[in-house]
Scaffold this active site. Structure first.
Site, PDB file in Angstrom:
ATOM      1  N   TYR A  33      20.254 -50.329   2.871  1.00  0.00           N
ATOM      2  CA  TYR A  33      21.620 -49.836   3.019  1.00  0.00           C
ATOM      3  C   TYR A  33      22.590 -50.997   3.146  1.00  0.00           C
ATOM      4  O   TYR A  33      22.175 -52.155   3.343  1.00  0.00           O
ATOM      5  CB  TYR A  33      21.727 -48.901   4.242  1.00  0.00           C
ATOM      6  CG  TYR A  33      21.709 -49.618   5.584  1.00  0.00           C
ATOM      7  CD1 TYR A  33      20.541 -50.175   6.087  1.00  0.00           C
ATOM      8  CD2 TYR A  33      22.867 -49.751   6.340  1.00  0.00           C
ATOM      9  CE1 TYR A  33      20.530 -50.833   7.310  1.00  0.00           C
ATOM     10  CE2 TYR A  33      22.868 -50.404   7.568  1.00  0.00           C
ATOM     11  CZ  TYR A  33      21.699 -50.940   8.050  1.00  0.00           C
ATOM     12  OH  TYR A  33      21.679 -51.589   9.252  1.00  0.00           O
ATOM     13  N   ARG A  52      23.927 -58.951  -1.371  1.00  0.00           N
ATOM     14  CA  ARG A  52      22.848 -58.708  -0.398  1.00  0.00           C
ATOM     15  C   ARG A  52      22.100 -57.426  -0.731  1.00  0.00           C
ATOM     16  O   ARG A  52      20.882 -57.347  -0.574  1.00  0.00           O
ATOM     17  CB  ARG A  52      23.426 -58.651   1.019  1.00  0.00           C
ATOM     18  CG  ARG A  52      22.347 -58.570   2.096  1.00  0.00           C
ATOM     19  CD  ARG A  52      22.901 -58.680   3.492  1.00  0.00           C
ATOM     20  NE  ARG A  52      23.783 -57.569   3.817  1.00  0.00           N
ATOM     21  CZ  ARG A  52      24.455 -57.454   4.968  1.00  0.00           C
ATOM     22  NH1 ARG A  52      24.354 -58.402   5.887  1.00  0.00           N
ATOM     23  NH2 ARG A  52      25.245 -56.422   5.196  1.00  0.00           N
ATOM     24  N   ARG A 100       4.495 -37.102  -1.278  1.00  0.00           N
ATOM     25  CA  ARG A 100       4.226 -38.122  -0.269  1.00  0.00           C
ATOM     26  C   ARG A 100       2.932 -38.865  -0.551  1.00  0.00           C
ATOM     27  O   ARG A 100       1.850 -38.261  -0.614  1.00  0.00           O
ATOM     28  CB  ARG A 100       4.174 -37.484   1.132  1.00  0.00           C
ATOM     29  CG  ARG A 100       4.110 -38.542   2.232  1.00  0.00           C
ATOM     30  CD  ARG A 100       4.067 -37.943   3.626  1.00  0.00           C
ATOM     31  NE  ARG A 100       4.084 -39.008   4.627  1.00  0.00           N
ATOM     32  CZ  ARG A 100       3.003 -39.728   4.969  1.00  0.00           C
ATOM     33  NH1 ARG A 100       1.841 -39.479   4.416  1.00  0.00           N
ATOM     34  NH2 ARG A 100       3.107 -40.708   5.858  1.00  0.00           N
ATOM     35  N   HIS A 102       1.626 -43.248  -0.069  1.00  0.00           N
ATOM     36  CA  HIS A 102       2.130 -44.584   0.266  1.00  0.00           C
ATOM     37  C   HIS A 102       2.410 -45.439  -0.975  1.00  0.00           C
ATOM     38  O   HIS A 102       3.334 -46.236  -0.985  1.00  0.00           O
ATOM     39  CB  HIS A 102       1.127 -45.320   1.157  1.00  0.00           C
ATOM     40  CG  HIS A 102       1.061 -44.761   2.546  1.00  0.00           C
ATOM     41  ND1 HIS A 102       0.561 -43.510   2.825  1.00  0.00           N
ATOM     42  CD2 HIS A 102       1.444 -45.281   3.736  1.00  0.00           C
ATOM     43  CE1 HIS A 102       0.627 -43.281   4.126  1.00  0.00           C
ATOM     44  NE2 HIS A 102       1.160 -44.338   4.709  1.00  0.00           N
ATOM     45  N   LYS A 149      17.893 -55.646   4.494  1.00  0.00           N
ATOM     46  CA  LYS A 149      18.670 -54.643   5.233  1.00  0.00           C
ATOM     47  C   LYS A 149      18.039 -53.266   4.989  1.00  0.00           C
ATOM     48  O   LYS A 149      18.556 -52.418   4.243  1.00  0.00           O
ATOM     49  CB  LYS A 149      20.145 -54.689   4.811  1.00  0.00           C
ATOM     50  CG  LYS A 149      21.055 -54.076   5.845  1.00  0.00           C
ATOM     51  CD  LYS A 149      22.480 -54.505   5.642  1.00  0.00           C
ATOM     52  CE  LYS A 149      23.482 -53.707   6.434  1.00  0.00           C
ATOM     53  NZ  LYS A 149      23.375 -53.794   7.882  1.00  0.00           N
ATOM     54  N   GLU A 182      19.167 -62.187  17.153  1.00  0.00           N
ATOM     55  CA  GLU A 182      20.428 -61.496  16.847  1.00  0.00           C
ATOM     56  C   GLU A 182      20.483 -60.229  17.679  1.00  0.00           C
ATOM     57  O   GLU A 182      19.556 -59.920  18.434  1.00  0.00           O
ATOM     58  CB  GLU A 182      20.516 -61.175  15.354  1.00  0.00           C
ATOM     59  CG  GLU A 182      19.441 -60.203  14.890  1.00  0.00           C
ATOM     60  CD  GLU A 182      19.492 -59.880  13.404  1.00  0.00           C
ATOM     61  OE1 GLU A 182      20.567 -59.979  12.801  1.00  0.00           O
ATOM     62  OE2 GLU A 182      18.430 -59.505  12.860  1.00  0.00           O
ATOM     63  N   LEU A 207      19.219 -61.033  10.058  1.00  0.00           N
ATOM     64  CA  LEU A 207      19.864 -60.577   8.834  1.00  0.00           C
ATOM     65  C   LEU A 207      21.007 -61.541   8.543  1.00  0.00           C
ATOM     66  O   LEU A 207      21.735 -61.917   9.465  1.00  0.00           O
ATOM     67  CB  LEU A 207      20.432 -59.164   9.035  1.00  0.00           C
ATOM     68  CG  LEU A 207      21.160 -58.595   7.822  1.00  0.00           C
ATOM     69  CD1 LEU A 207      20.152 -58.159   6.756  1.00  0.00           C
ATOM     70  CD2 LEU A 207      22.033 -57.415   8.217  1.00  0.00           C
TER      71      LEU A 207
HETATM   72  C1  LIG Z   1      20.390 -56.404  12.636  1.00  0.00           C
HETATM   73  C2  LIG Z   1      21.760 -56.740  12.143  1.00  0.00           C
HETATM   74  N1  LIG Z   1      22.184 -58.000  12.223  1.00  0.00           N
HETATM   75  C3  LIG Z   1      23.426 -58.351  11.804  1.00  0.00           C
HETATM   76  C4  LIG Z   1      24.302 -57.413  11.277  1.00  0.00           C
HETATM   77  C5  LIG Z   1      25.674 -57.835  10.836  1.00  0.00           C
HETATM   78  O1  LIG Z   1      25.774 -57.824   9.425  1.00  0.00           O
HETATM   79  P1  LIG Z   1      27.167 -57.629   8.684  1.00  0.00           P
HETATM   80  O2  LIG Z   1      28.071 -58.696   9.181  1.00  0.00           O
HETATM   81  O3  LIG Z   1      26.836 -57.798   7.241  1.00  0.00           O
HETATM   82  O4  LIG Z   1      27.663 -56.270   9.016  1.00  0.00           O
HETATM   83  C6  LIG Z   1      23.877 -56.082  11.161  1.00  0.00           C
HETATM   84  C7  LIG Z   1      24.777 -55.086  10.596  1.00  0.00           C
HETATM   85  O5  LIG Z   1      24.450 -53.943  10.421  1.00  0.00           O
HETATM   86  C8  LIG Z   1      22.579 -55.733  11.600  1.00  0.00           C
HETATM   87  O6  LIG Z   1      22.131 -54.460  11.519  1.00  0.00           O
END
Ligand SMILES: Cc1ncc(COP(=O)(O)O)c(C=O)c1O
Length: 287
Positions: A33, A52, A100, A102, A149, A182, A207
């Site tokens: 997403y 991304r 379904r 895997h 993501k 993070e 991320l």
């Molecule tokens: C785990 C994580 N880290 C960092 C971010 C920040 O990313 P962005 O600046 O692209 O929104 C997000 C945003 O959803 C996130 O889920």
């Protein structure tokens, strides 16, 4: 006004929008997403979000659902149909609908695409953000591919809820070496006593946040030194300032970590200045 969602080629009333029970996103979290900020009806940092997205899809070997040009049309159209001036647009792509199993489905199974958009009361959000937020720290327990993501956000859901129940806004993950990776949905930053911005390198454990990249560029333009290196919880607690970044949070000052005040316990000047500048960039359409 009723909300509209884009679901697999159709714009449908939000209340009636649905996906099949055998969508692999639903059964396996087999999808990715993006969340993009909308300002003045425009998508902020769109090229970075799309880059991304393609990368996340490629890493998971999910086919691109459409061309970039077509996807941009869908994103804009969803924003337009929902009359969003300030808010967000959410895009999700899964490996598609199949019995379904895997193993990947047959190559004929098309990826499934959902786009939604909603308005955001930015002024109200700004008041909250400018007051600063609290974070708690939690052990890192996610898979190592957090650079993708993925919609598989269960660990993040659990720690965000834990934070909420502790009276905090965010949970900072801490790895086995004691370094902050993070937040559950944000990137983590601190400002050292001599004014250097410190954030973990995007190469491992986080991320690569789009807001993180834009804020780092902005800071460098302002001649603020940015050091991409891991930092410990102790270093963060002793820092002059701390803040978090995300498309939904922009730059949000952090005033306490595990109950201990950061700096003087009030939002830091650098964080507030970066937040103000980010809004300016977004309004001018430069971000
Ligand atoms: C785990 C994580 N880290 C960092 C971010 C920040 O990313 P962005 O600046 O692209 O929104 C997000 C945003 O959803 C996130 O889920």
């Amino acid at each position: 006004m009723s909300r509209i969602a884009y679901v697999n080629g159709r714009y449908v009333p939000h209340a009636e929008a649905s996906v099949h029970i055998e969508d692999r996103g639903y059964q396996f979290a087999d999808g990715v997403y993006e969340v993009c900020e909308v300002m003045g009806g425009r998508l902020i940092d769109e090229p970075r979000h799309l880059a991304r997205l393609w990368r996340s899809l490629d890493e998971l070997r999910i086919r691109h659902p459409m061309s970039e040009a077509a996807l941009k049309v869908v994103l804009r159209e969803t924003v337009r149909r929902n009359r969003v001036r300030e808010g967000i647009v959410y895009l999700q792509v899964t490996r598609g609908v199949a019995r379904r199993d895997h193993y990947f489905p047959a190559a004929t199974v098309a990826p499934a695409v959902v786009v939604t958009s909603r308005s955001f009361d930015r002024a109200k959000n700004d008041v909250g953000a400018e007051a600063g937020v609290k974070v708690i720290t939690v052990p890192e327990n996610r898979w190592p591919r957090v650079d993708i993501k993925s919609v598989g956000l269960l660990p993040n859901v659990l720690v965000k809820q834990q934070a909420k129940e502790a009276g905090a806004k965010e949970a900072w993950y801490v790895d086995a070496d004691g370094h902050v990776t993070e937040g559950g949905s944000t990137n983590a930053w601190i400002v050292s006593a001599d004014g250097v911005l410190i954030t973990r390198p995007a190469e491992s454990g986080i991320l690569r946040g789009i807001t993180r990249s834009t804020v780092a560029d902005m800071a460098r333009d302002l001649q603020i030194r940015v050091e991409e290196r891991p930092f410990t919880v102790a270093e963060a607690k002793a820092a002059k300032e701390a803040f978090m970044t995300a498309a939904t949070a922009i730059v949000t000052p952090i005033v306490a970590i595990d109950g201990a005040p950061v700096g003087d316990g009030r939002p830091g000047k650098v964080a507030l200045e970066l937040r103000r500048r980010y809004h300016e960039f977004a309004h001018r359409g430069e971000a």
